[in-house]
Design a protein around this motif. Structure first.
Motif, PDB file in Angstrom:
ATOM      1  N   GLU A  52      39.931  45.465  53.681  1.00 23.14           N
ATOM      2  CA  GLU A  52      40.262  45.074  52.306  1.00 23.14           C
ATOM      3  C   GLU A  52      40.224  43.554  52.161  1.00 23.14           C
ATOM      4  O   GLU A  52      39.778  43.025  51.143  1.00 23.14           O
ATOM      5  N   HIS A  55      36.513  42.558  52.147  1.00 22.45           N
ATOM      6  CA  HIS A  55      35.941  42.925  50.847  1.00 22.45           C
ATOM      7  C   HIS A  55      36.406  41.953  49.761  1.00 22.45           C
ATOM      8  O   HIS A  55      35.607  41.506  48.931  1.00 22.45           O
ATOM      9  N   SER A  56      37.687  41.621  49.773  1.00 24.76           N
ATOM     10  CA  SER A  56      38.242  40.746  48.735  1.00 24.76           C
ATOM     11  C   SER A  56      37.656  39.341  48.792  1.00 24.76           C
ATOM     12  O   SER A  56      37.438  38.713  47.758  1.00 24.76           O
ATOM     13  N   THR A  61      37.843  37.948  45.057  1.00 26.84           N
ATOM     14  CA  THR A  61      39.250  38.175  44.723  1.00 26.84           C
ATOM     15  C   THR A  61      40.139  37.253  45.539  1.00 26.84           C
ATOM     16  O   THR A  61      41.139  36.747  45.034  1.00 26.84           O
ATOM     17  N   LEU A  62      39.796  37.068  46.807  1.00 25.54           N
ATOM     18  CA  LEU A  62      40.513  36.128  47.669  1.00 25.54           C
ATOM     19  C   LEU A  62      39.677  34.879  47.849  1.00 25.54           C
ATOM     20  O   LEU A  62      38.450  34.939  47.919  1.00 25.54           O
ATOM     21  N   PRO A  88      45.428  46.303  44.813  1.00 29.77           N
ATOM     22  CA  PRO A  88      45.230  45.065  44.049  1.00 29.77           C
ATOM     23  C   PRO A  88      46.483  44.178  44.064  1.00 29.77           C
ATOM     24  O   PRO A  88      46.381  42.963  44.142  1.00 29.77           O
ATOM     25  N   VAL A  91      46.816  42.531  47.577  1.00 30.10           N
ATOM     26  CA  VAL A  91      45.759  41.523  47.718  1.00 30.10           C
ATOM     27  C   VAL A  91      46.099  40.286  46.882  1.00 30.10           C
ATOM     28  O   VAL A  91      45.923  39.151  47.327  1.00 30.10           O
ATOM     29  N   GLY A  95      46.588  36.601  48.162  1.00 30.82           N
ATOM     30  CA  GLY A  95      45.807  35.522  47.546  1.00 30.82           C
ATOM     31  C   GLY A  95      46.671  34.338  47.149  1.00 30.82           C
ATOM     32  O   GLY A  95      46.289  33.185  47.336  1.00 30.82           O
ATOM     33  N   LEU A 104      45.384  34.692  40.509  1.00 34.48           N
ATOM     34  CA  LEU A 104      45.841  36.082  40.719  1.00 34.48           C
ATOM     35  C   LEU A 104      47.320  36.215  40.489  1.00 34.48           C
ATOM     36  O   LEU A 104      48.108  35.420  40.799  1.00 34.48           O
TER      37      LEU A 104
END
Length: 104
Positions: A52, A55-56, A61-62, A88, A91, A95, A104
């Motif tokens: 995860e 991927h983020s 996302t990160l 989410p 994460v 973040g 975020l």
């Protein structure tokens, strides 16, 4: 050079010029190096968490920390992330720990 032009001075050295309004970003730790540090902190039994994170970072996302993190700071952030199932919300919490200026 990120985005701009390269000019040669009379002594042969180069000077980077950016278009108006552009700034040079500070050099940051490559994502691969950060992920290697994180991989050492995430147990193999928690591969879903690590995937995860990867991927983020891949989808944006990160973001990597704006300033370098100590091993202790990174370990605390990862330990907090491992307490919950990847989601989410978890994460987003990670973040904010990695980059407090993150939206975020």
């Amino acid at each position: 050079m990120l985005a701009g032009f390269c000019f040669r001075n009379e002594n042969g050295s180069t000077a980077n010029r950016l278009p108006t309004g552009r700034v040079i970003e500070e050099e940051r730790l490559p994502i691969s190096a950060l992920l290697a540090r994180i991989r050492r902190l995430v147990p193999k039994t928690r591969d879903q968490h690590y995937e995860e994170i990867v991927h983020s970072f891949g989808v944006g996302t990160l973001r990597p920390p704006a300033t370098p993190m100590t091993d202790g700071e990174l370990a605390r952030a990862i330990a907090e992330f491992l307490k919950e199932q990847p989601s989410p919300k978890s994460v987003a919490t990670l973040g904010r720990r990695l980059d407090p200026s993150s939206p975020l």
